[in-house]
Write a protein that holds these residues in place. Structure first.
Motif, mmCIF file in Angstrom:
data_model
loop_
_atom_site.group_PDB
_atom_site.id
_atom_site.type_symbol
_atom_site.label_atom_id
_atom_site.label_comp_id
_atom_site.label_asym_id
_atom_site.label_seq_id
_atom_site.Cartn_x
_atom_site.Cartn_y
_atom_site.Cartn_z
ATOM 1 N N ILE A 1 -12.714 -37.523 101.610
ATOM 2 C CA ILE A 1 -12.909 -36.175 101.096
ATOM 3 C C ILE A 1 -13.287 -35.273 102.263
ATOM 4 N N PRO A 2 -12.467 -34.281 102.578
ATOM 5 C CA PRO A 2 -12.740 -33.443 103.748
ATOM 6 C C PRO A 2 -13.907 -32.496 103.519
ATOM 7 N N ASN A 3 -14.491 -32.049 104.607
ATOM 8 C CA ASN A 3 -15.576 -31.080 104.537
ATOM 9 C C ASN A 3 -15.082 -29.741 103.992
ATOM 10 N N ALA A 4 -16.030 -28.956 103.515
ATOM 11 C CA ALA A 4 -15.709 -27.628 102.990
ATOM 12 C C ALA A 4 -16.644 -26.598 103.602
ATOM 13 N N VAL A 5 -16.201 -25.344 103.630
ATOM 14 C CA VAL A 5 -17.051 -24.240 104.056
ATOM 15 C C VAL A 5 -16.857 -23.066 103.097
ATOM 16 N N ASP A 6 -17.836 -22.205 103.071
ATOM 17 C CA ASP A 6 -17.799 -21.027 102.214
ATOM 18 C C ASP A 6 -17.051 -19.911 102.943
ATOM 19 N N SER A 7 -15.765 -19.798 102.666
ATOM 20 C CA SER A 7 -14.957 -18.796 103.368
ATOM 21 C C SER A 7 -15.162 -17.396 102.799
ATOM 22 N N ASP A 8 -15.865 -17.273 101.658
ATOM 23 C CA ASP A 8 -16.249 -15.933 101.216
ATOM 24 C C ASP A 8 -17.329 -15.373 102.144
ATOM 25 N N PHE A 9 -18.164 -16.264 102.680
ATOM 26 C CA PHE A 9 -19.176 -15.819 103.640
ATOM 27 C C PHE A 9 -18.621 -15.826 105.058
ATOM 28 N N PHE A 10 -18.041 -16.958 105.475
ATOM 29 C CA PHE A 10 -17.511 -17.051 106.830
ATOM 30 C C PHE A 10 -16.153 -16.365 106.876
ATOM 31 N N GLN A 11 -16.181 -15.151 107.341
ATOM 32 C CA GLN A 11 -14.970 -14.356 107.512
ATOM 33 C C GLN A 11 -15.185 -13.427 108.697
ATOM 34 N N LEU A 12 -14.091 -12.894 109.207
ATOM 35 C CA LEU A 12 -14.163 -12.031 110.374
ATOM 36 C C LEU A 12 -14.941 -10.764 110.048
ATOM 37 N N VAL A 13 -15.927 -10.448 110.905
ATOM 38 C CA VAL A 13 -16.697 -9.216 110.766
ATOM 39 C C VAL A 13 -16.570 -8.425 112.055
ATOM 40 N N PRO A 14 -16.850 -7.125 112.030
ATOM 41 C CA PRO A 14 -16.754 -6.324 113.252
ATOM 42 C C PRO A 14 -17.650 -6.882 114.360
ATOM 43 N N ARG A 15 -17.178 -6.763 115.582
ATOM 44 C CA ARG A 15 -17.949 -7.272 116.719
ATOM 45 C C ARG A 15 -19.320 -6.591 116.793
ATOM 46 N N ASP A 16 -20.347 -7.398 116.965
ATOM 47 C CA ASP A 16 -21.721 -6.927 117.053
ATOM 48 C C ASP A 16 -22.000 -6.494 118.497
ATOM 49 N N GLU A 17 -22.165 -5.198 118.699
ATOM 50 C CA GLU A 17 -22.342 -4.671 120.058
ATOM 51 C C GLU A 17 -23.624 -5.191 120.703
ATOM 52 N N ALA A 18 -24.681 -5.363 119.904
ATOM 53 C CA ALA A 18 -25.938 -5.880 120.461
ATOM 54 C C ALA A 18 -25.755 -7.305 120.967
ATOM 55 N N LEU A 19 -25.002 -8.130 120.232
ATOM 56 C CA LEU A 19 -24.740 -9.498 120.673
ATOM 57 C C LEU A 19 -23.887 -9.500 121.938
ATOM 58 N N LEU A 20 -22.920 -8.615 122.011
ATOM 59 C CA LEU A 20 -22.088 -8.533 123.212
ATOM 60 C C LEU A 20 -22.933 -8.191 124.434
ATOM 61 N N ARG A 21 -23.884 -7.280 124.256
ATOM 62 C CA ARG A 21 -24.770 -6.948 125.376
ATOM 63 C C ARG A 21 -25.655 -8.136 125.735
ATOM 64 N N GLU A 22 -26.112 -8.856 124.710
ATOM 65 C CA GLU A 22 -26.984 -10.013 124.949
ATOM 66 C C GLU A 22 -26.299 -11.072 125.797
ATOM 67 N N ILE A 23 -25.004 -11.294 125.557
ATOM 68 C CA ILE A 23 -24.309 -12.350 126.295
ATOM 69 C C ILE A 23 -23.694 -11.838 127.599
ATOM 70 N N GLY A 24 -23.871 -10.555 127.871
ATOM 71 C CA GLY A 24 -23.390 -10.015 129.137
ATOM 72 C C GLY A 24 -21.901 -9.763 129.190
#
Length: 207
Positions: free
Chosen positions: A1-24
């Motif tokens: 039985i393969p694993n499952a994920v909640d694709s209603d939650f895990f979906q593409l969201v707009p890029r987080d500018e604060a995270l982009l700054r955090e990772i340089g």
């Protein structure tokens, strides 16, 4: 039985500018690795692929998860063998918040899973649900998820040069076909790896 994920939650969201700054991030191609940096996950192959990509175009490698404390020194020794990558790697520890994980998946241009051996990593399913193009080896359950050129990109786990070579091919390809692979990956996960499908499979087994 393969694993499952909640694709209603895990979906593409707009890029987080604060995270982009955090990772340089400064506009480079952003490569992502999600998981524990231990031998079975192919850390050396990962760095070889990043080095090959760096020679093709400016790249940044985001590492989410990191090594176990007992393997931290070994990981640093491995990193030291790739000095040209030193300024283009951002390590982030284990992330517990689902919202932040979804945002991190949504940042990357390609998600890398260069495993030597593996099961069916939930991180790969989550990245696919976020419509990320995934490059993985044909290890374990990864080869059940990745239909090469359709739901992702597949490379032989037996050929050390395969993942770096395939990553360079992806970077040289037109953006639209690569994005389309990510979109098909999401539909594949929604169809075959939903929580409802996993539940029904277990109910059939118990009955």
């Amino acid at each position: 039985i393969p694993n499952a994920v909640d694709s209603d939650f895990f979906q593409l969201v707009p890029r987080d500018e604060a995270l982009l700054r955090e990772i340089g991030w400064r506009g480079e191609v952003l490569l992502g690795f999600f998981g524990e940096l231990r031998a079975k996950k192919g850390p050396e192959t990962l760095l070889r692929a990043a080095a090959a990509a760096q020679r093709e175009a400016p790249c940044r490698l985001l590492l989410v998860g990191g090594p176990r404390a007992s393997q931290a020194e070994q990981w640093q020794q491995l990193r030291a063998r790739f000095p040209l990558l030193e300024r283009s790697i951002h390590e982030m520890g284990y992330v517990r918040e689902r919202e932040k994980m979804r945002a991190l998946y949504s940042l990357v241009d390609v998600a890398l899973f260069p495993s030597a051996y593996d099961g069916m990593p939930n991180a790969a399913l989550e990245a696919m649900a976020c419509a990320r193009p995934v490059l993985a080896t044909d290890a374990g359950g990864l080869r059940e998820l990745i239909r090469d050129g359709q739901t992702g990109f597949l490379a032989s786990r037996h050929d050390p040069a395969a993942v770096p070579r395939r990553l360079v091919e992806i970077l040289r390809a037109e953006r639209e076909p690569v994005a389309a692979v990510g979109a098909r990956a999401r539909e594949f996960v929604r169809t075959h790896h939903s929580p409802a499908a996993e539940r029904d499979a277990y109910l059939r087994l118990y009955r």
